[in-house]
Design a protein around this motif. Structure first.
Motif, PDB file in Angstrom:
ATOM      1  N   ALA A 261      35.494   9.794  51.364  1.00 32.86           N
ATOM      2  CA  ALA A 261      36.404   9.339  52.421  1.00 32.86           C
ATOM      3  C   ALA A 261      35.799   8.137  53.149  1.00 32.86           C
ATOM      4  O   ALA A 261      36.511   7.191  53.502  1.00 32.86           O
ATOM      5  CB  ALA A 261      36.673  10.467  53.400  1.00 32.86           C
TER       6      ALA A 261
ATOM      7  N   PRO B 248      31.353  19.487  51.433  1.00 31.83           N
ATOM      8  CA  PRO B 248      31.458  18.894  52.771  1.00 31.83           C
ATOM      9  C   PRO B 248      32.759  18.109  52.929  1.00 31.83           C
ATOM     10  O   PRO B 248      33.436  17.814  51.940  1.00 31.83           O
ATOM     11  CB  PRO B 248      30.244  17.978  52.850  1.00 31.83           C
ATOM     12  CG  PRO B 248      29.683  17.872  51.493  1.00 31.83           C
ATOM     13  CD  PRO B 248      30.215  18.980  50.671  1.00 31.83           C
TER      14      PRO B 248
ATOM     15  N   GLY C 111      36.760  14.754  48.706  1.00 32.69           N
ATOM     16  CA  GLY C 111      37.872  14.644  47.771  1.00 32.69           C
ATOM     17  C   GLY C 111      38.442  15.970  47.312  1.00 32.69           C
ATOM     18  O   GLY C 111      39.079  16.024  46.252  1.00 32.69           O
ATOM     19  N   LYS C 112      38.270  17.014  48.081  1.00 34.04           N
ATOM     20  CA  LYS C 112      38.802  18.320  47.669  1.00 34.04           C
ATOM     21  C   LYS C 112      40.339  18.305  47.653  1.00 34.04           C
ATOM     22  O   LYS C 112      40.962  18.710  46.678  1.00 34.04           O
ATOM     23  CB  LYS C 112      38.282  19.430  48.607  1.00 34.04           C
ATOM     24  CG  LYS C 112      36.766  19.550  48.579  1.00 34.04           C
ATOM     25  CD  LYS C 112      36.271  20.655  49.470  1.00 34.04           C
ATOM     26  CE  LYS C 112      36.475  20.369  50.945  1.00 34.04           C
ATOM     27  NZ  LYS C 112      35.709  19.192  51.421  1.00 34.04           N
ATOM     28  N   THR C 113      40.911  17.818  48.756  1.00 33.51           N
ATOM     29  CA  THR C 113      42.364  17.740  48.820  1.00 33.51           C
ATOM     30  C   THR C 113      42.885  16.831  47.712  1.00 33.51           C
ATOM     31  O   THR C 113      43.852  17.149  47.015  1.00 33.51           O
ATOM     32  CB  THR C 113      42.800  17.190  50.193  1.00 33.51           C
ATOM     33  OG1 THR C 113      42.139  17.925  51.210  1.00 33.51           O
ATOM     34  CG2 THR C 113      44.289  17.287  50.371  1.00 33.51           C
ATOM     35  N   LEU C 114      42.193  15.712  47.558  1.00 34.74           N
ATOM     36  CA  LEU C 114      42.594  14.742  46.540  1.00 34.74           C
ATOM     37  C   LEU C 114      42.544  15.365  45.139  1.00 34.74           C
ATOM     38  O   LEU C 114      43.458  15.161  44.333  1.00 34.74           O
ATOM     39  CB  LEU C 114      41.653  13.541  46.631  1.00 34.74           C
ATOM     40  CG  LEU C 114      42.023  12.311  45.840  1.00 34.74           C
ATOM     41  CD1 LEU C 114      43.299  11.702  46.400  1.00 34.74           C
ATOM     42  CD2 LEU C 114      40.902  11.286  45.884  1.00 34.74           C
TER      43      LEU C 114
ATOM     44  N   ALA D  50      37.079   9.910  41.761  1.00 35.78           N
ATOM     45  CA  ALA D  50      35.899   9.465  41.019  1.00 35.78           C
ATOM     46  C   ALA D  50      34.655  10.140  41.569  1.00 35.78           C
ATOM     47  O   ALA D  50      34.662  10.703  42.658  1.00 35.78           O
ATOM     48  CB  ALA D  50      35.760   7.941  41.121  1.00 35.78           C
TER      49      ALA D  50
ATOM     50  N   HIS E 281      39.092   2.515  44.895  1.00 33.77           N
ATOM     51  CA  HIS E 281      39.790   2.035  46.092  1.00 33.77           C
ATOM     52  C   HIS E 281      39.915   0.521  46.109  1.00 33.77           C
ATOM     53  O   HIS E 281      40.824  -0.018  46.737  1.00 33.77           O
ATOM     54  CB  HIS E 281      39.101   2.566  47.346  1.00 33.77           C
ATOM     55  CG  HIS E 281      39.278   4.050  47.487  1.00 33.77           C
ATOM     56  ND1 HIS E 281      40.421   4.606  47.993  1.00 33.77           N
ATOM     57  CD2 HIS E 281      38.485   5.084  47.115  1.00 33.77           C
ATOM     58  CE1 HIS E 281      40.316   5.924  47.962  1.00 33.77           C
ATOM     59  NE2 HIS E 281      39.146   6.250  47.428  1.00 33.77           N
TER      60      HIS E 281
ATOM     61  N   ASP F 132      42.491   8.711  40.090  1.00 32.85           N
ATOM     62  CA  ASP F 132      42.281   8.320  41.485  1.00 32.85           C
ATOM     63  C   ASP F 132      41.098   9.027  42.115  1.00 32.85           C
ATOM     64  O   ASP F 132      40.779   8.792  43.270  1.00 32.85           O
ATOM     65  CB  ASP F 132      43.548   8.643  42.298  1.00 32.85           C
ATOM     66  CG  ASP F 132      44.741   7.879  41.778  1.00 32.85           C
ATOM     67  OD1 ASP F 132      44.702   6.644  41.819  1.00 32.85           O
ATOM     68  OD2 ASP F 132      45.695   8.521  41.297  1.00 32.85           O
TER      69      ASP F 132
ATOM     70  N   ALA G 106      36.218   5.095  50.980  1.00 34.11           N
ATOM     71  CA  ALA G 106      37.600   4.610  51.046  1.00 34.11           C
ATOM     72  C   ALA G 106      37.798   3.835  52.347  1.00 34.11           C
ATOM     73  O   ALA G 106      38.407   2.759  52.369  1.00 34.11           O
ATOM     74  CB  ALA G 106      38.569   5.783  50.967  1.00 34.11           C
TER      75      ALA G 106
HETATM   76  P1  ADP Z   1      38.335  16.588  51.596  1.00 35.89           P
HETATM   77  O1  ADP Z   1      39.596  17.323  51.331  1.00 35.89           O
HETATM   78  O2  ADP Z   1      37.206  16.991  50.691  1.00 35.89           O
HETATM   79  O3  ADP Z   1      37.919  16.604  53.025  1.00 35.89           O
HETATM   80  P2  ADP Z   1      39.954  14.357  50.986  1.00 35.89           P
HETATM   81  O4  ADP Z   1      40.449  14.674  49.638  1.00 35.89           O
HETATM   82  O5  ADP Z   1      40.865  14.679  52.118  1.00 35.89           O
HETATM   83  O6  ADP Z   1      38.561  15.062  51.246  1.00 35.89           O
HETATM   84  O7  ADP Z   1      39.512  12.839  51.036  1.00 35.89           O
HETATM   85  C1  ADP Z   1      40.076  11.930  51.943  1.00 35.89           C
HETATM   86  C2  ADP Z   1      40.266  10.600  51.305  1.00 35.89           C
HETATM   87  O8  ADP Z   1      39.022  10.035  50.935  1.00 35.89           O
HETATM   88  C3  ADP Z   1      41.050  10.671  50.018  1.00 35.89           C
HETATM   89  O9  ADP Z   1      42.421  10.601  50.271  1.00 35.89           O
HETATM   90  C4  ADP Z   1      40.543   9.475  49.258  1.00 35.89           C
HETATM   91  O10 ADP Z   1      41.188   8.296  49.670  1.00 35.89           O
HETATM   92  C5  ADP Z   1      39.110   9.397  49.676  1.00 35.89           C
HETATM   93  N1  ADP Z   1      38.248  10.092  48.737  1.00 35.89           N
HETATM   94  C6  ADP Z   1      37.464  11.164  49.018  1.00 35.89           C
HETATM   95  N2  ADP Z   1      36.786  11.574  47.932  1.00 35.89           N
HETATM   96  C7  ADP Z   1      37.134  10.749  46.919  1.00 35.89           C
HETATM   97  C8  ADP Z   1      36.768  10.668  45.547  1.00 35.89           C
HETATM   98  N3  ADP Z   1      35.898  11.530  44.991  1.00 35.89           N
HETATM   99  N4  ADP Z   1      37.332   9.698  44.804  1.00 35.89           N
HETATM  100  C9  ADP Z   1      38.196   8.835  45.356  1.00 35.89           C
HETATM  101  N5  ADP Z   1      38.585   8.863  46.647  1.00 35.89           N
HETATM  102  C10 ADP Z   1      38.070   9.795  47.437  1.00 35.89           C
END
Ligand code: ADP
Ligand code: MG
Ligand code: ZN
Length: 608
Positions: free
Chosen positions: A364, A199, A203-206, A161, A339, A159, A367
């Motif tokens: 984000a 920044p 996708g850090k949390t993801l 990428a 997505h 999930d 998405a």
């Molecule tokens: P961060 O923690 O870096 O601010 P998130 O992980 O919260 O970013 O990202 C928010 C949403 O954006 C994720 O839930 C996902 O749907 C989408 N997203 C962000 N980065 C990616 C990625 N590299 N691949 C796929 N989806 C992503």
């Protein structure tokens, strides 16, 4: 949603405090209010008793209350010891037919009692509300842990990428979480803490969640801002609780989002600083407190690792950093595909074209783009998302976010591509320079583009040839602009700064100029400017001339190489415009097709 609850709570507490203040003020006013009866001098009082002008006297703790036959009231204060323990005073009053009443102790009237009771109730109420709400929020962390149970929606590396390098770095940790025992037997060093830096929305949390999903372990989530509270000690208590849960759930991942909210550099005086410091110390204590093989991995996320307290980055804490950047074109396409799996897309839609048209978008935002496009399709009554839907959604997302990076116009992109191609081609052609790693025009930080070189090993001494080659690489950007665009931009200012610093050290520290092996004192200034008065004016002029000579010679080298390989530079720039980043192999392949046989170049590169 949390913000809203928080605001309502603040509102309630504010109201209650206001009420308490009003009631307490009323009470104070009643108690201290000046009596509305005149005060008599004690001598006048005695005289009036003598003249039969007093009908009744009340002996109260605060003094004597006097009543006249006509109903008028007054008060007076007797000299110390005159009334108490002096029976002759009362006898004297009785002789003048004065009715004497004695009031023992202060007996506040019922209204005062009522107000007093109210104050107690209000203060108690505020305390209770405060206690309840903090207890509630500690409990909220617990419930989030429960929600993060792997039986929820499992997210895996599939999930995520466009961040392949980060994924590669994190794979080892997933292995460890799958079988912590194996690692403790083998004795491999496993990091306790990993810091994801990048920044927002990349996708850090993801990534952290997908690691838990890959390893099949619980994911304990907390945000740094959860720990920063107005009540002292609550943050630290929450950290303790989080790690207690972690020990119970091990093997598991503890994820702390917005780590900078707690981890800001220490040292400050305000109250909130003290609270944060306490929280940070607790976090450090907890991280030091478990053995590395316990199966607990703490992952922190931040976009400001420069402001983090250095103590957090020491070995045994967040000692591994993984950078998660905005995706390049290939990455954006991959994220769009991830997505797009969740919505129906009309066959024949070219996601690659959408990726090309969204430079600077974060994961984000991509998405979000897909979601918006799906909404537009539904609104239009279509069963599947079409290319115009995607394009309209892109414009919407683009307008929603303030896009400084996107403000890069087509023209600026073209300039940037030529500039970086110049660096890359010089680096690839000069064997003495650090090997090329990657070149990109994805904006990051303050830079529009970047050419990365990887030193082969940690060099501690530098040969003259190496330094001269580095100078030529640095000048390659500016020189390419001159050659291809017949203009120069301010984009090379950082290159120029770095080149000047290298050249100055070559002259002043390494003795690599005709001035000979002498040390010309330089200051700690990053640009290596000498402190005032260190050199005689004449020597300073000579030093400057030598520095200029070195830099100009590097420009000459770069110009000769780039001029001879114009087609190669153009090919690299075109490829950068098309796909935004090229790795070392890609550059070499482009060079091979666009230029003379490699042998000839090597010789020629040496010749300059
Ligand atoms: P961060 O923690 O870096 O601010 P998130 O992980 O919260 O970013 O990202 C928010 C949403 O954006 C994720 O839930 C996902 O749907 C989408 N997203 C962000 N980065 C990616 C990625 N590299 N691949 C796929 N989806 C992503
Ligand atoms: Mg996040
Ligand atoms: Zn440059």
């Amino acid at each position: 949603m949390r913000g809203q609850i928080f605001r309502r709570r603040t509102f309630v507490i504010g109201g209650v405090v206001l009420l308490a203040v009003v009631v307490a003020g009323l009470l104070a006013w009643r108690v201290t209010r000046a009596p509305d009866v005149p005060t008599l001098a004690f001598s006048d009082f005695l005289q009036q008793v003598d003249q039969g002008q007093v009908s009744a006297v009340t002996i109260a703790p605060e003094g004597l209350r006097v009543e006249r036959p006509d109903g008028h009231r007054a008060r007076t204060i007797a000299p110390p010891g005159y009334v108490a323990g002096n029976p002759t005073f009362v006898t004297m009053l009785a002789r003048h037919h004065v009715r004497v009443t004695v009031e023992s102790g202060a007996a506040p009237d019922p209204v005062t009692w009522l107000l007093l009771g109210l104050v107690v109730a209000v203060v108690g109420g505020v305390g209770f509300v405060a206690y309840r709400s903090t207890a509630g929020r500690v409990a909220a962390i617990e419930s989030r842990v429960a929600q993060a149970d792997p039986h929820g929606a499992v997210v895996t590396f599939n999930d995520v990428a466009g961040v392949d390098e980060a994924k590669d770095e994190l794979k080892g940790i997933v292995e460890f979480l799958r079988e912590p025992q194996k690692f403790s037997v083998v004795g491999g060093r496993v990091p306790k803490g990993v810091l994801l830096v990048g920044p927002p929305g990349t996708g850090k949390t993801l990534l952290a969640r997908s690691m838990a999903g890959e390893a099949g372990v619980p994911f304990l989530f907390a945000s740094g801002s959860d720990f920063v509270e107005m009540y002292a000690g609550v943050g630290a208590a929450r950290v303790r609780k989080l790690f207690k849960d972690a020990r119970r759930h091990a093997a598991c991942i503890v994820f702390i989002d917005e780590l900078d909210a707690v981890g800001r550099t220490r040292g400050g005086h305000s109250l909130s600083h003290e609270e944060r410091e306490q929280t940070l110390n607790q976090l450090l204590v907890e991280m030091d407190g478990f053995a590395p093989n316990r199966g607990i991995v703490v992952i922190g996320a931040t976009n400001r690792h420069d402001i983090l307290d250095p103590a957090l980055l020491r070995p045994g804490r967040f000692d591994r950093q993984v950078h998660v950047g905005n995706p390049d074109m290939r990455g954006r396409e991959a994220i769009l595909r991830v997505h797009a799996r969740r919505v129906a897309i009309e066959p024949g839609v070219d996601l690659r074209a959408i990726a090309r048209g969204t430079p600077g978008f974060s994961g984000a935002e991509l998405a979000n783009l897909i979601n918006e496009a799906a909404l537009l399709a539904v609104q239009a009554g279509r069963a599947a998302v079409t290319t115009p839907d995607l394009e309209a959604a892109r414009d919407k997302v683009m307008m929603g976010a303030e896009r400084r990076s996107l403000a890069m116009s087509e023209r600026e992109r073209a300039t940037c591509a030529i500039h970086e191609a110049g660096h890359a081609v010089v680096a690839a052609l000069l064997p003495e320079a650090d090997p090329l790693h990657k070149v990109t025009i994805v904006p990051r930080g303050g830079a529009l583009g970047i050419t990365m070189q990887l030193p082969e090993d940690d060099r501690h001494t530098h040969s003259r040839e190496y330094l001269e080659a580095q100078l030529a690489v640095l000048m390659g950007g500016r020189v390419a602009e001159e050659l291809f665009l017949e203009q120069v931009t301010s984009g090379a200012s950082n290159d120029i700064e770095r080149a000047t610093a290298i050249a100055r050290r070559m002259v002043c520290e390494f003795g690599m100029s005709p001035l000979g092996p002498l040390a010309f004192r330089t200051s700690g200034d990053p640009l290596g400017r000498p402190p005032a008065g260190a050199l005689s004016e004449a020597t300073a002029e000579l030093v400057d001339a030598e520095i200029r000579e070195l830099v100009m010679r590097a420009c000459g080298t770069a110009r000769q190489l780039l001029d001879r390989h114009r087609p190669a530079v153009q090919a690299v720039a075109d490829e950068l415009l098309a796909s935004e980043s090229i790795d070392a192999d890609g550059v070499r392949a482009l060079l091979a097709t666009a230029m003379l046989p490699p042998d000839q170049d090597r010789n020629q590169a040496r010749a300059v």
